[in-house]
Design an enzyme around this catalytic site. Structure first.
Site, mmCIF file in Angstrom:
data_model
loop_
_atom_site.group_PDB
_atom_site.id
_atom_site.type_symbol
_atom_site.label_atom_id
_atom_site.label_comp_id
_atom_site.label_asym_id
_atom_site.label_seq_id
_atom_site.Cartn_x
_atom_site.Cartn_y
_atom_site.Cartn_z
ATOM 1 N N SER A 239 45.978 31.361 47.675
ATOM 2 C CA SER A 239 46.440 31.464 46.289
ATOM 3 C C SER A 239 46.018 30.353 45.354
ATOM 4 C CB SER A 239 47.969 31.569 46.263
ATOM 5 O OG SER A 239 48.394 32.753 46.894
ATOM 6 N N SER B 60 48.024 33.993 44.177
ATOM 7 C CA SER B 60 49.163 34.217 43.314
ATOM 8 C C SER B 60 49.258 33.252 42.140
ATOM 9 C CB SER B 60 50.450 34.113 44.147
ATOM 10 O OG SER B 60 50.559 32.809 44.728
ATOM 11 N N LYS C 95 52.764 26.214 37.827
ATOM 12 C CA LYS C 95 53.030 27.569 38.304
ATOM 13 C C LYS C 95 54.532 27.819 38.315
ATOM 14 C CE LYS C 95 52.029 30.477 42.384
ATOM 15 N NZ LYS C 95 51.341 30.488 43.692
#
Length: 432
Positions: free
Chosen positions: A173, A149, A80
Protein backbone atom coordinates in the site's frame (compact mmCIF):
# COMPACT_ATOMS: atom_id res chain seq x y z
CA UNK A 1 13.76 16.89 -19.73
CA UNK A 2 13.46 18.21 -16.18
CA UNK A 3 12.10 21.67 -15.45
CA UNK A 4 12.76 23.99 -12.54
CA UNK A 5 9.88 24.47 -10.09
CA UNK A 6 7.87 27.62 -10.79
CA UNK A 7 5.82 27.60 -7.58
CA UNK A 8 6.78 26.72 -3.98
CA UNK A 9 4.43 23.72 -3.98
CA UNK A 10 6.56 22.13 -6.72
CA UNK A 11 9.71 22.18 -4.60
CA UNK A 12 11.06 19.04 -3.02
CA UNK A 13 10.69 18.92 0.75
CA UNK A 14 14.45 19.27 1.19
CA UNK A 15 14.73 22.29 -1.10
CA UNK A 16 11.69 23.97 0.46
CA UNK A 17 13.21 23.50 3.92
CA UNK A 18 16.53 24.96 2.77
CA UNK A 19 14.77 28.02 1.41
CA UNK A 20 12.82 28.46 4.63
CA UNK A 21 16.06 28.24 6.62
CA UNK A 22 17.70 30.81 4.32
CA UNK A 23 14.78 33.21 4.71
CA UNK A 24 13.88 32.93 1.01
CA UNK A 25 10.51 31.27 1.73
CA UNK A 26 8.14 31.13 4.66
CA UNK A 27 6.16 28.17 5.94
CA UNK A 28 3.02 30.25 5.39
CA UNK A 29 3.86 30.95 1.74
CA UNK A 30 4.62 27.28 1.13
CA UNK A 31 1.38 26.19 2.79
CA UNK A 32 -0.56 28.78 0.80
CA UNK A 33 0.92 27.52 -2.48
CA UNK A 34 -0.02 23.94 -1.58
CA UNK A 35 -3.56 25.00 -0.66
CA UNK A 36 -3.96 26.87 -3.95
CA UNK A 37 -2.85 23.78 -5.85
CA UNK A 38 -5.33 21.67 -3.91
CA UNK A 39 -8.12 24.13 -4.62
CA UNK A 40 -7.37 23.92 -8.34
CA UNK A 41 -6.90 20.16 -8.60
CA UNK A 42 -8.86 18.46 -5.83
CA UNK A 43 -12.14 18.27 -7.84
CA UNK A 44 -10.30 16.09 -10.37
CA UNK A 45 -7.99 14.09 -8.09
CA UNK A 46 -9.94 13.62 -4.81
CA UNK A 47 -6.85 13.13 -2.65
CA UNK A 48 -8.02 14.72 0.62
CA UNK A 49 -10.33 13.37 3.31
CA UNK A 50 -10.11 16.49 5.48
CA UNK A 51 -8.48 19.87 5.00
CA UNK A 52 -8.96 23.13 6.88
CA UNK A 53 -7.01 25.98 5.25
CA UNK A 54 -7.49 28.24 8.25
CA UNK A 55 -5.95 25.70 10.64
CA UNK A 56 -3.09 25.05 8.22
CA UNK A 57 -2.21 28.71 7.70
CA UNK A 58 -2.49 29.54 11.40
CA UNK A 59 -0.09 26.72 12.27
CA UNK A 60 2.26 27.72 9.42
CA UNK A 61 2.45 31.29 10.73
CA UNK A 62 3.26 29.94 14.19
CA UNK A 63 6.10 27.85 12.72
CA UNK A 64 7.51 30.96 11.06
CA UNK A 65 7.79 32.53 14.50
CA UNK A 66 9.50 29.58 16.21
CA UNK A 67 13.15 28.46 16.11
CA UNK A 68 14.08 25.81 13.57
CA UNK A 69 13.45 22.36 15.04
CA UNK A 70 14.74 20.04 12.32
CA UNK A 71 15.93 19.96 8.73
CA UNK A 72 12.26 19.79 7.67
CA UNK A 73 11.06 22.76 9.71
CA UNK A 74 8.07 24.42 8.04
CA UNK A 75 7.44 21.65 5.50
CA UNK A 76 3.81 20.52 5.10
CA UNK A 77 2.89 16.83 5.26
CA UNK A 78 -0.28 14.94 4.39
CA UNK A 79 -1.31 12.08 6.67
CA UNK A 80 -3.23 9.01 5.55
CA UNK A 81 -6.60 9.00 7.27
CA UNK A 82 -5.92 5.93 9.39
CA UNK A 83 -3.37 7.98 11.36
CA UNK A 84 -4.94 9.67 14.39
CA UNK A 85 -4.80 13.45 14.67
CA UNK A 86 -6.22 15.57 17.48
CA UNK A 87 -6.50 18.59 15.15
CA UNK A 88 -8.41 16.81 12.36
CA UNK A 89 -11.10 14.13 12.15
CA UNK A 90 -9.85 10.59 11.52
CA UNK A 91 -12.42 8.36 9.83
CA UNK A 92 -10.32 5.36 8.62
CA UNK A 93 -12.11 5.46 5.26
CA UNK A 94 -15.28 4.07 6.85
CA UNK A 95 -18.77 5.47 7.52
CA UNK A 96 -18.60 3.72 10.90
CA UNK A 97 -16.22 6.45 12.05
CA UNK A 98 -17.79 9.43 10.34
CA UNK A 99 -16.92 12.54 12.38
CA UNK A 100 -14.58 10.64 14.71
CA UNK A 101 -12.20 13.01 16.50
CA UNK A 102 -9.28 11.36 18.34
CA UNK A 103 -8.13 12.90 21.61
CA UNK A 104 -4.45 12.57 20.68
CA UNK A 105 -2.07 12.49 17.74
CA UNK A 106 -0.57 9.22 16.58
CA UNK A 107 3.12 8.91 17.42
CA UNK A 108 4.22 9.67 13.85
CA UNK A 109 2.05 12.80 13.72
CA UNK A 110 3.43 13.97 17.06
CA UNK A 111 7.00 13.40 15.87
CA UNK A 112 6.36 15.47 12.74
CA UNK A 113 4.97 18.33 14.81
CA UNK A 114 7.89 18.06 17.24
CA UNK A 115 10.22 18.50 14.23
CA UNK A 116 8.40 21.66 13.14
CA UNK A 117 6.52 20.06 10.24
CA UNK A 118 3.03 21.24 9.33
CA UNK A 119 0.25 18.66 9.29
CA UNK A 120 -1.58 20.04 6.27
CA UNK A 121 -4.52 17.63 6.34
CA UNK A 122 -5.69 14.04 6.04
CA UNK A 123 -5.38 12.12 2.78
CA UNK A 124 -7.93 9.61 1.56
CA UNK A 125 -7.46 5.94 2.42
CA UNK A 126 -9.33 2.92 1.21
CA UNK A 127 -11.71 1.45 3.78
CA UNK A 128 -9.62 0.48 6.83
CA UNK A 129 -6.57 0.42 4.53
CA UNK A 130 -7.94 -2.62 2.71
CA UNK A 131 -8.73 -3.04 -0.97
CA UNK A 132 -12.18 -1.47 -1.44
CA UNK A 133 -11.31 1.37 -3.87
CA UNK A 134 -11.40 4.98 -2.70
CA UNK A 135 -12.59 7.90 -4.89
CA UNK A 136 -9.02 9.13 -5.50
CA UNK A 137 -7.85 9.19 -9.12
CA UNK A 138 -4.42 8.95 -10.69
CA UNK A 139 -3.27 12.54 -11.35
CA UNK A 140 -1.60 11.46 -14.60
CA UNK A 141 -4.88 10.15 -16.02
CA UNK A 142 -8.12 10.21 -14.00
CA UNK A 143 -9.38 7.05 -15.71
CA UNK A 144 -6.62 5.08 -13.98
CA UNK A 145 -6.32 4.03 -10.34
CA UNK A 146 -3.70 5.71 -8.13
CA UNK A 147 -3.31 2.40 -6.32
CA UNK A 148 -4.09 1.82 -2.68
CA UNK A 149 -4.57 1.72 0.13
CA UNK A 150 -2.58 4.94 0.55
CA UNK A 151 -4.40 6.39 -2.45
CA UNK A 152 -4.64 10.02 -1.40
CA UNK A 153 -1.06 10.28 -0.14
CA UNK A 154 0.39 8.95 -3.39
CA UNK A 155 -1.78 11.20 -5.57
CA UNK A 156 -1.27 14.33 -3.46
CA UNK A 157 2.53 14.11 -3.65
CA UNK A 158 2.51 13.30 -7.37
CA UNK A 159 0.22 16.24 -8.12
CA UNK A 160 2.39 18.73 -6.14
CA UNK A 161 -0.35 19.29 -3.57
CA UNK A 162 2.11 18.54 -0.77
CA UNK A 163 5.82 17.62 -0.82
CA UNK A 164 5.57 14.78 1.73
CA UNK A 165 2.87 12.38 2.84
CA UNK A 166 2.64 9.39 5.13
CA UNK A 167 0.94 6.13 4.27
CA UNK A 168 0.95 2.58 5.58
CA UNK A 169 1.75 -0.77 3.98
CA UNK A 170 0.33 -4.13 4.95
CA UNK A 171 0.72 -5.74 1.53
CA UNK A 172 1.76 -3.18 -1.07
CA UNK A 173 0.00 0.00 0.00
CA UNK A 174 2.99 2.36 -0.14
CA UNK A 175 5.28 1.04 -2.88
CA UNK A 176 2.57 0.16 -5.43
CA UNK A 177 0.63 3.48 -5.39
CA UNK A 178 3.91 5.41 -5.39
CA UNK A 179 4.98 3.55 -8.53
CA UNK A 180 1.59 4.09 -10.17
CA UNK A 181 1.75 7.84 -9.48
CA UNK A 182 5.45 8.38 -10.22
CA UNK A 183 6.54 9.11 -6.62
CA UNK A 184 9.53 8.11 -4.59
CA UNK A 185 8.51 6.14 -1.50
CA UNK A 186 9.93 4.02 1.27
CA UNK A 187 8.39 1.16 3.18
CA UNK A 188 11.00 1.08 5.94
CA UNK A 189 12.12 -1.86 8.04
CA UNK A 190 9.29 -3.19 10.17
CA UNK A 191 8.99 -1.15 13.34
CA UNK A 192 11.24 1.71 12.19
CA UNK A 193 8.43 4.24 12.63
CA UNK A 194 6.31 4.02 15.77
CA UNK A 195 2.76 2.84 14.91
CA UNK A 196 0.97 3.96 18.06
CA UNK A 197 -2.22 5.75 17.07
CA UNK A 198 -2.63 4.15 13.67
CA UNK A 199 -5.62 1.91 13.00
CA UNK A 200 -4.11 -1.56 12.92
CA UNK A 201 -5.14 -3.96 10.18
CA UNK A 202 -2.43 -6.58 10.65
CA UNK A 203 -0.22 -6.06 13.66
CA UNK A 204 2.71 -8.15 12.40
CA UNK A 205 2.73 -6.49 8.94
CA UNK A 206 1.54 -2.87 9.17
CA UNK A 207 4.36 -0.41 8.50
CA UNK A 208 4.24 3.38 8.30
CA UNK A 209 5.86 4.64 5.08
CA UNK A 210 6.64 7.91 3.33
CA UNK A 211 5.86 9.38 -0.11
CA UNK A 212 8.05 12.14 -1.56
CA UNK A 213 9.58 13.53 -4.73
CA UNK A 214 13.22 12.60 -4.05
CA UNK A 215 15.31 10.11 -2.11
CA UNK A 216 16.72 13.01 -0.08
CA UNK A 217 13.19 13.93 1.02
CA UNK A 218 12.60 10.35 2.16
CA UNK A 219 15.85 10.34 4.13
CA UNK A 220 15.04 13.60 5.93
CA UNK A 221 11.53 12.37 6.76
CA UNK A 222 12.89 9.07 8.07
CA UNK A 223 15.47 10.99 10.11
CA UNK A 224 12.60 12.79 11.86
CA UNK A 225 10.45 9.69 12.25
CA UNK A 226 13.04 7.04 13.15
CA UNK A 227 15.89 9.17 14.58
CA UNK A 228 18.38 7.47 12.27
CA UNK A 229 20.78 9.94 10.65
CA UNK A 230 20.20 10.62 6.97
CA UNK A 231 23.03 9.35 4.76
CA UNK A 232 25.77 11.42 3.19
CA UNK A 233 24.69 10.87 -0.40
CA UNK A 234 28.12 11.73 -1.81
CA UNK A 235 29.46 8.56 -0.20
CA UNK A 236 27.25 6.33 -2.36
CA UNK A 237 29.30 6.04 -5.51
CA UNK A 238 31.50 3.41 -7.01
CA UNK A 239 30.43 -0.13 -7.68
CA UNK A 240 27.46 -1.36 -5.65
CA UNK A 241 26.68 -5.05 -5.63
CA UNK A 242 23.17 -5.44 -6.98
CA UNK A 243 21.09 -8.61 -7.01
CA UNK A 244 18.44 -8.64 -9.73
CA UNK A 245 15.51 -10.42 -8.12
CA UNK A 246 12.80 -11.21 -10.64
CA UNK A 247 11.02 -13.27 -7.94
CA UNK A 248 9.01 -16.45 -8.50
CA UNK A 249 6.15 -14.25 -9.79
CA UNK A 250 8.09 -12.69 -12.69
CA UNK A 251 5.50 -14.06 -15.10
CA UNK A 252 2.91 -11.74 -13.53
CA UNK A 253 4.79 -8.61 -14.61
CA UNK A 254 3.66 -7.20 -17.95
CA UNK A 255 6.12 -6.95 -20.84
CA UNK A 256 6.74 -3.24 -20.31
CA UNK A 257 7.59 -3.76 -16.64
CA UNK A 258 9.86 -6.71 -17.40
CA UNK A 259 11.70 -4.74 -20.08
CA UNK A 260 11.92 -1.76 -17.75
CA UNK A 261 13.63 -3.76 -15.01
CA UNK A 262 16.11 -5.27 -17.46
CA UNK A 263 16.84 -1.79 -18.85
CA UNK A 264 17.42 -0.45 -15.34
CA UNK A 265 19.85 -3.28 -14.64
CA UNK A 266 21.80 -2.56 -17.82
CA UNK A 267 22.05 1.14 -17.04
CA UNK A 268 23.23 0.55 -13.50
CA UNK A 269 25.80 -1.99 -14.74
CA UNK A 270 27.07 0.54 -17.29
CA UNK A 271 27.56 2.99 -14.40
CA UNK A 272 29.81 0.52 -12.61
CA UNK A 273 27.47 -1.65 -10.58
CA UNK A 274 28.24 -5.33 -10.24
CA UNK A 275 25.03 -7.06 -11.30
CA UNK A 276 24.08 -10.68 -10.67
CA UNK A 277 20.84 -12.62 -10.61
CA UNK A 278 19.46 -13.19 -7.12
CA UNK A 279 17.15 -16.05 -6.19
CA UNK A 280 14.98 -15.92 -3.08
CA UNK A 281 15.52 -18.65 -0.47
CA UNK A 282 13.70 -21.98 -0.88
CA UNK A 283 10.15 -21.78 0.40
CA UNK A 284 9.74 -18.11 -0.49
CA UNK A 285 7.47 -18.70 -3.47
CA UNK A 286 4.51 -19.80 -1.36
CA UNK A 287 4.78 -16.66 0.77
CA UNK A 288 3.77 -14.45 -2.15
CA UNK A 289 0.31 -15.96 -1.70
CA UNK A 290 0.39 -17.15 1.92
CA UNK A 291 0.91 -13.56 3.08
CA UNK A 292 -2.90 -13.45 2.80
CA UNK A 293 -3.25 -16.04 5.56
CA UNK A 294 -1.50 -13.77 8.05
CA UNK A 295 -3.22 -10.63 6.85
CA UNK A 296 -6.62 -12.33 6.83
CA UNK A 297 -6.27 -13.79 10.31
CA UNK A 298 -5.03 -10.55 11.84
CA UNK A 299 -7.45 -8.25 9.98
CA UNK A 300 -10.50 -10.23 11.03
CA UNK A 301 -9.51 -9.94 14.65
CA UNK A 302 -8.35 -6.32 14.46
CA UNK A 303 -11.76 -5.36 13.06
CA UNK A 304 -13.76 -7.76 15.22
CA UNK A 305 -15.83 -4.97 16.80
CA UNK A 306 -16.67 -3.34 13.48
CA UNK A 307 -17.54 -6.72 11.94
CA UNK A 308 -19.80 -7.69 14.85
CA UNK A 309 -21.58 -4.39 15.49
CA UNK A 310 -21.62 -2.59 12.10
CA UNK A 311 -21.66 -5.30 9.40
CA UNK A 312 -24.06 -3.26 7.25
CA UNK A 313 -21.57 -0.38 7.09
CA UNK A 314 -18.75 -2.53 5.77
CA UNK A 315 -18.27 -2.82 2.02
CA UNK A 316 -19.14 -6.20 0.52
CA UNK A 317 -15.46 -6.60 -0.44
CA UNK A 318 -14.20 -6.06 3.09
CA UNK A 319 -16.93 -8.08 4.78
CA UNK A 320 -16.14 -11.07 2.56
CA UNK A 321 -12.45 -10.71 3.35
CA UNK A 322 -13.12 -10.57 7.09
CA UNK A 323 -15.49 -13.56 6.90
CA UNK A 324 -12.70 -15.46 5.16
CA UNK A 325 -10.18 -14.33 7.78
CA UNK A 326 -12.31 -15.78 10.56
CA UNK A 327 -11.97 -19.19 8.87
CA UNK A 328 -8.18 -19.18 9.23
CA UNK A 329 -7.15 -21.35 12.17
CA UNK A 330 -4.49 -20.40 14.68
CA UNK A 331 -2.47 -23.47 13.62
CA UNK A 332 -2.47 -22.37 9.97
CA UNK A 333 -1.55 -18.82 10.96
CA UNK A 334 1.32 -20.01 13.15
CA UNK A 335 2.63 -22.32 10.42
CA UNK A 336 2.83 -19.50 7.85
CA UNK A 337 4.50 -17.19 10.36
CA UNK A 338 7.11 -19.84 11.12
CA UNK A 339 7.75 -20.36 7.38
CA UNK A 340 8.19 -16.60 7.02
CA UNK A 341 10.67 -16.52 9.91
CA UNK A 342 12.77 -19.26 8.27
CA UNK A 343 12.81 -17.43 4.94
CA UNK A 344 13.59 -14.14 6.68
CA UNK A 345 16.70 -15.64 8.30
CA UNK A 346 17.82 -17.21 5.01
CA UNK A 347 17.25 -13.95 3.15
CA UNK A 348 19.34 -12.03 5.68
CA UNK A 349 22.24 -14.45 5.12
CA UNK A 350 21.95 -14.26 1.31
CA UNK A 351 21.80 -10.47 1.29
CA UNK A 352 25.24 -10.22 2.90
CA UNK A 353 26.55 -10.67 -0.66
CA UNK A 354 24.77 -7.60 -2.10
CA UNK A 355 24.18 -3.95 -1.26
CA UNK A 356 20.59 -4.11 -2.45
CA UNK A 357 18.17 -6.02 -4.65
CA UNK A 358 16.53 -4.67 -7.79
CA UNK A 359 12.99 -5.94 -8.37
CA UNK A 360 9.70 -4.68 -9.87
CA UNK A 361 7.64 -2.14 -7.91
CA UNK A 362 4.39 -3.38 -9.47
CA UNK A 363 3.16 -5.67 -12.22
CA UNK A 364 2.97 -2.70 -14.59
CA UNK A 365 1.57 0.80 -14.88
CA UNK A 366 -1.63 1.82 -13.08
CA UNK A 367 -4.59 -0.15 -14.47
CA UNK A 368 -7.23 1.72 -16.42
CA UNK A 369 -9.91 1.14 -13.80
CA UNK A 370 -11.27 2.68 -10.63
CA UNK A 371 -12.75 -0.65 -9.50
CA UNK A 372 -9.39 -2.03 -8.34
CA UNK A 373 -6.26 -0.63 -6.71
CA UNK A 374 -3.97 -3.02 -8.61
CA UNK A 375 -2.06 -6.18 -7.76
CA UNK A 376 0.42 -6.08 -4.81
CA UNK A 377 2.12 -9.34 -5.76
CA UNK A 378 5.59 -7.72 -6.01
CA UNK A 379 5.24 -6.15 -2.57
CA UNK A 380 3.60 -8.67 -0.26
CA UNK A 381 6.56 -10.95 0.43
CA UNK A 382 8.92 -8.03 1.16
CA UNK A 383 6.39 -6.69 3.66
CA UNK A 384 6.20 -10.12 5.26
CA UNK A 385 10.02 -10.26 5.46
CA UNK A 386 10.03 -6.83 7.14
CA UNK A 387 12.90 -5.49 5.02
CA UNK A 388 13.12 -1.89 3.73
CA UNK A 389 11.89 -1.17 0.20
CA UNK A 390 12.23 1.99 -1.89
CA UNK A 391 10.53 2.66 -5.21
CA UNK A 392 12.27 4.97 -7.65
CA UNK A 393 10.33 6.34 -10.65
CA UNK A 394 11.77 5.06 -13.92
CA UNK A 395 10.21 4.36 -17.29
CA UNK A 396 6.74 4.49 -18.80
CA UNK A 397 4.10 1.86 -19.43
CA UNK A 398 2.17 1.13 -22.61
CA UNK A 399 -0.27 3.99 -21.91
CA UNK A 400 2.45 6.45 -20.94
CA UNK A 401 1.87 6.22 -17.20
CA UNK A 402 4.79 5.96 -14.74
CA UNK A 403 6.65 2.81 -13.91
CA UNK A 404 9.06 2.30 -11.05
CA UNK A 405 11.82 -0.01 -9.94
CA UNK A 406 12.00 -1.28 -6.38
CA UNK A 407 15.19 -1.41 -4.34
CA UNK A 408 15.19 -3.81 -1.38
CA UNK A 409 17.77 -3.65 1.37
CA UNK A 410 18.73 -5.71 4.43
CA UNK A 411 16.77 -5.36 7.65
CA UNK A 412 17.61 -2.07 9.41
CA UNK A 413 19.60 -0.90 6.37
CA UNK A 414 17.09 1.82 5.54
CA UNK A 415 19.39 4.83 5.31
CA UNK A 416 22.03 3.03 3.26
CA UNK A 417 19.25 1.87 0.93
CA UNK A 418 18.16 5.49 0.48
CA UNK A 419 21.75 6.42 -0.32
CA UNK A 420 21.79 3.82 -3.08
CA UNK A 421 18.35 4.91 -4.26
CA UNK A 422 19.67 8.45 -4.69
CA UNK A 423 22.62 7.07 -6.69
CA UNK A 424 20.42 4.80 -8.79
CA UNK A 425 18.01 7.59 -9.65
CA UNK A 426 20.92 9.78 -10.73
CA UNK A 427 22.05 7.03 -13.11
CA UNK A 428 18.58 6.12 -14.39
CA UNK A 429 17.54 9.73 -15.01
CA UNK A 430 20.48 10.45 -17.33
CA UNK A 431 19.67 10.74 -21.00
CA UNK A 432 21.31 8.32 -23.43
Amino acid sequence: MSTMPTSPNELSAAEAARRIEAGELTAEALAQACLERILAREPAVHAWAFLDPEIALTEARALDRTPRRSRLHGVPVGLKDIIDTASHPTEYGSPIYRGHRPRADAACAALLRRAGCLVLGKTITTEFANNHPAPTRNPHDPAHTPGGSSSGSAAAVADCMVPLALGTQTGGSVIRPAAFCGDFAIKPSFGSINRQGTKFVAESLDTVGVFARSAEDLALALEVLSERQAPAFAAFTGKPRIGVCRTPRWRDADKASQANLENAGRRLAAAGARIADFALPPGSESLFDRHGVIMGYESARALAWEHATHPGELSAILKARLDEGWQVTRAEYDAVREAARRCRRALADAMREVDFLLTPSAVGEAPRSLESTGDPVFNRAWTLFGVPCVTVPFGKGAHGLPLGVQLVGPMEGDMALLGWAHWAHGVLSRHD
